[in-house]
Write a protein that holds these residues in place. Structure first.
Motif, PDB file in Angstrom:
ATOM      1  N   LYS A 269       0.835  -1.215   0.000  1.00 13.81           N
ATOM      2  CA  LYS A 269       0.000   0.000   0.000  1.00 13.81           C
ATOM      3  C   LYS A 269       0.866   1.260   0.000  1.00 13.81           C
ATOM      4  O   LYS A 269       0.549   2.233   0.679  1.00 13.81           O
ATOM      5  N   LEU A 270       1.974   1.227  -0.744  1.00 16.27           N
ATOM      6  CA  LEU A 270       2.810   2.422  -0.855  1.00 16.27           C
ATOM      7  C   LEU A 270       1.993   3.518  -1.514  1.00 16.27           C
ATOM      8  O   LEU A 270       1.452   3.328  -2.596  1.00 16.27           O
ATOM      9  N   PRO A 271       1.849   4.678  -0.864  1.00 17.76           N
ATOM     10  CA  PRO A 271       1.003   5.752  -1.409  1.00 17.76           C
ATOM     11  C   PRO A 271       1.436   6.161  -2.816  1.00 17.76           C
ATOM     12  O   PRO A 271       2.626   6.304  -3.098  1.00 17.76           O
ATOM     13  N   ALA A 303       6.784 -14.167   1.700  1.00 18.07           N
ATOM     14  CA  ALA A 303       6.279 -14.545   0.373  1.00 18.07           C
ATOM     15  C   ALA A 303       5.357 -13.460  -0.183  1.00 18.07           C
ATOM     16  O   ALA A 303       5.431 -13.118  -1.370  1.00 18.07           O
ATOM     17  N   GLU A 304       4.505 -12.903   0.675  1.00 17.28           N
ATOM     18  CA  GLU A 304       3.624 -11.824   0.238  1.00 17.28           C
ATOM     19  C   GLU A 304       4.423 -10.550  -0.041  1.00 17.28           C
ATOM     20  O   GLU A 304       4.099  -9.782  -0.949  1.00 17.28           O
ATOM     21  N   GLN A 305       5.468 -10.318   0.752  1.00 18.91           N
ATOM     22  CA  GLN A 305       6.305  -9.142   0.528  1.00 18.91           C
ATOM     23  C   GLN A 305       7.002  -9.226  -0.835  1.00 18.91           C
ATOM     24  O   GLN A 305       7.165  -8.215  -1.521  1.00 18.91           O
ATOM     25  N   MET A 306       7.395 -10.429  -1.233  1.00 16.75           N
ATOM     26  CA  MET A 306       8.014 -10.614  -2.544  1.00 16.75           C
ATOM     27  C   MET A 306       7.037 -10.241  -3.653  1.00 16.75           C
ATOM     28  O   MET A 306       7.416  -9.607  -4.652  1.00 16.75           O
ATOM     29  N   LYS A 307       5.772 -10.592  -3.482  1.00 15.72           N
ATOM     30  CA  LYS A 307       4.750 -10.244  -4.480  1.00 15.72           C
ATOM     31  C   LYS A 307       4.598  -8.735  -4.591  1.00 15.72           C
ATOM     32  O   LYS A 307       4.436  -8.197  -5.689  1.00 15.72           O
ATOM     33  N   VAL A 308       4.638  -8.044  -3.450  1.00 15.47           N
ATOM     34  CA  VAL A 308       4.533  -6.583  -3.452  1.00 15.47           C
ATOM     35  C   VAL A 308       5.667  -5.974  -4.262  1.00 15.47           C
ATOM     36  O   VAL A 308       5.463  -5.057  -5.064  1.00 15.47           O
ATOM     37  N   VAL A 309       6.888  -6.487  -4.065  1.00 12.99           N
ATOM     38  CA  VAL A 309       8.055  -5.968  -4.783  1.00 12.99           C
ATOM     39  C   VAL A 309       7.874  -6.138  -6.287  1.00 12.99           C
ATOM     40  O   VAL A 309       8.090  -5.197  -7.069  1.00 12.99           O
ATOM     41  N   ASN A 311       5.098  -6.545  -7.978  1.00 17.02           N
ATOM     42  CA  ASN A 311       4.001  -5.705  -8.464  1.00 17.02           C
ATOM     43  C   ASN A 311       4.472  -4.270  -8.696  1.00 17.02           C
ATOM     44  O   ASN A 311       4.092  -3.628  -9.683  1.00 17.02           O
ATOM     45  N   LEU A 312       5.308  -3.761  -7.777  1.00 16.51           N
ATOM     46  CA  LEU A 312       5.828  -2.408  -7.939  1.00 16.51           C
ATOM     47  C   LEU A 312       6.830  -2.323  -9.098  1.00 16.51           C
ATOM     48  O   LEU A 312       6.886  -1.314  -9.802  1.00 16.51           O
ATOM     49  N   LEU A 313       7.593  -3.387  -9.319  1.00  9.27           N
ATOM     50  CA  LEU A 313       8.492  -3.414 -10.473  1.00  9.27           C
ATOM     51  C   LEU A 313       7.696  -3.352 -11.771  1.00  9.27           C
ATOM     52  O   LEU A 313       8.087  -2.670 -12.733  1.00  9.27           O
ATOM     53  N   ASP A 314       6.559  -4.068 -11.809  1.00  3.12           N
ATOM     54  CA  ASP A 314       5.683  -4.001 -12.983  1.00  3.12           C
ATOM     55  C   ASP A 314       5.156  -2.584 -13.182  1.00  3.12           C
ATOM     56  O   ASP A 314       5.066  -2.093 -14.311  1.00  3.12           O
ATOM     57  N   GLU A 315       4.797  -1.923 -12.072  1.00  2.00           N
ATOM     58  CA  GLU A 315       4.286  -0.558 -12.147  1.00  2.00           C
ATOM     59  C   GLU A 315       5.347   0.404 -12.682  1.00  2.00           C
ATOM     60  O   GLU A 315       5.028   1.394 -13.349  1.00  2.00           O
ATOM     61  N   LEU A 316       6.610   0.121 -12.384  1.00  2.00           N
ATOM     62  CA  LEU A 316       7.715   0.946 -12.868  1.00  2.00           C
ATOM     63  C   LEU A 316       8.201   0.502 -14.246  1.00  2.00           C
ATOM     64  O   LEU A 316       9.176   1.044 -14.764  1.00  2.00           O
ATOM     65  N   ASN A 317       7.508  -0.495 -14.826  1.00  2.00           N
ATOM     66  CA  ASN A 317       7.870  -1.033 -16.144  1.00  2.00           C
ATOM     67  C   ASN A 317       9.293  -1.586 -16.168  1.00  2.00           C
ATOM     68  O   ASN A 317      10.040  -1.400 -17.132  1.00  2.00           O
ATOM     69  N   VAL A 318       9.665  -2.246 -15.082  1.00  2.00           N
ATOM     70  CA  VAL A 318      10.979  -2.894 -15.007  1.00  2.00           C
ATOM     71  C   VAL A 318      10.773  -4.387 -15.223  1.00  2.00           C
ATOM     72  O   VAL A 318      10.258  -5.090 -14.358  1.00  2.00           O
TER      73      VAL A 318
END
Length: 429
Positions: A269-271, A303-309, A311-318
């Motif tokens: 839930k990073l703003p 394991a859930e924290q890895m998913k968050v990472v 997901n954010l990489l996808d958002e940054l198009n990495v």
């Protein structure tokens, strides 16, 4: 007789006593209890004392009410019983939700976004970090002013739309919008400077390795273990916000140097305001050649924290970058037995604190870097001393020998140097 001046008074500020509130939606991601555990860590990092927590199981929230009316009354009684000072909700609240909770509980209301922004403001050290945090704070404030002032800002006037309230609201909006414009100009200048530095790094031909991962996974500790630097390390969320880059040579017999970059930690839930404000910092990962994903294997929710990472990489198009996942804190008894990551090219168990597994990590990093290059043998004439110097600086030297016709080199080289050495390749006997 004791003089008044001889008395000492304890003026230490007491931490705010807060109650945490969450909604159990049964959706993907961290469970409500795990999310509140993380919210408690955030609250303690901000200097608060958590005295209780309350969870309501419901499908979702309305725009005007975060909790149901009955649960809101229960929350009020619960906070009064615990003598709390405030309430922290585990989501970003709308202005109407904040107003409703404040009105019906009588307590100070904060949300997850406001809490994270407060921590970022506390830990921002560089000029860029301070500008980014202030920008995110003002965007948050402006969005809440806009929401809370709709009734006072309707076009056309009429009963309830005139008076000093409207003037104050519009004045606040203009001041905030003006400051945001000013900060955007400052941030653009800083981003241009960062772009120049980034271009120099790319032109240096040194492989760039970015450390990524959930906040408090141990990225800064690993950075220190690899590079021998002294990046701030604390067992707190978001202890470091500013990207730090260090240059090292992984092994004595390896020709090239590496650039290791420690990036800001990710969180559930990073703003979005922070993602936008810190985009230039987060985008360091887009220019990296290799990503080292640091995972806190002692955390039950890793394991859930890895998913968050990811997901954010996808958002940054990495995407499509080589990834080495390191399961850190393997020295702890609470370590979760994880050994695989479908996104990673390699997985390694390490303890950054005790420097266990660092050599293996560097060898795997070298292995990936070598895969970017081609082995080539050439005989460089002595008249081409400048080329030879550049080869020593930018290629991995496997073997060299001085011969009558020039200097024989056996190297791993990138595409540019393969093309530059190609004309001397056929002269090797």
């Amino acid at each position: 007789m004791e003089k008044e001046t001889d008395k000492f008074y304890n003026i230490e500020e007491k931490p705010e006593r807060v109650v945490l509130v969450g909604i159990d939606r049964d959706d993907t991601g961290l469970s409500c209890d795990e999310s509140l555990d993380e919210l408690e860590d955030l609250a303690e990092t901000a200097g608060a004392e958590v005295v209780g927590r309350l969870i309501q199981k419901r499908e979702g929230t309305s725009r005007s009410m975060y909790l149901g009316s009955g649960k809101t009354e229960e929350l009020k009684a619960y906070c009064e019983e615990l003598e709390a000072d405030g309430i922290i909700c585990d989501d970003e609240l709308t202005p109407s939700q904040t107003d409703y909770l404040e009105k019906h509980t009588g307590f100070k209301i904060m949300d997850r976004t406001l809490l994270i922004l407060d921590i970022f403001a506390k830990h921002a050290a560089s000029a860029e970090g301070k500008v980014q945090v202030e920008l995110a704070q003002l965007r948050y404030k402006l969005s809440h002013l806009t929401g809370r002032g709709k009734e006072m800002s309707r076009l056309g006037g009429g009963i309830g739309t005139r008076g000093p309230g409207e003037k104050k609201l519009e004045t606040d909006r203009r001041r905030i919008a003006s400051r945001i414009s000013e900060l955007n100009r400052e941030l653009k200048e800083i981003e241009e400077h960062r772009g120049v530095i980034r271009e120099r790094r790319v032109n240096s031909k040194s492989p760039i390795i970015a450390l990524i991962g959930y906040t408090n996974a141990g990225k800064s500790t690993l950075m220190n273990a690899i590079t021998g630097s002294e990046v701030l390390c604390e067992d707190k969320l978001f202890a470091t916000l500013d990207a730090t880059t260090r240059r090292i040579k992984p092994t004595e017999d390896y020709g090239s140097e590496y650039l290791f970059t420690d990036t800001v930690g990710f969180i559930n839930k990073l703003p979005h305001g922070l993602i936008k404000a810190f985009r230039s910092t987060l985008e360091e990962v887009r220019y990296a050649d290799i990503l080292i994903h640091v995972v806190d294997s002692s955390n039950p929710a890793c394991a859930e924290q890895m998913k968050v990472v990811y997901n954010l990489l996808d958002e940054l198009n990495v995407k499509d970058k080589p990834i080495i996942t390191v399961f850190n804190k393997s020295d702890r008894e609470t370590t979760t037995p994880l050994s695989s990551d479908s996104h990673a090219d390699f997985c390694i168990n390490i303890s950054a604190k005790y420097k266990q597994g660092i050599d293996t990590l560097l060898l795997k990093t070298e292995e990936i870097v070598k895969s970017f290059k081609t082995q080539i043998k050439a005989l460089i004439p002595y008249s081409k001393g400048g080329l030879l110097n550049n080869v020593y600086k930018n290629c991995e030297i496997i073997e060299t020998e001085h011969r009558p016709g020039g200097t024989y080199v056996n190297v791993y080289a990138d595409r540019e140097y393969v093309l530059r050495l190609k004309k001397y390749e056929e002269t090797v006997r």
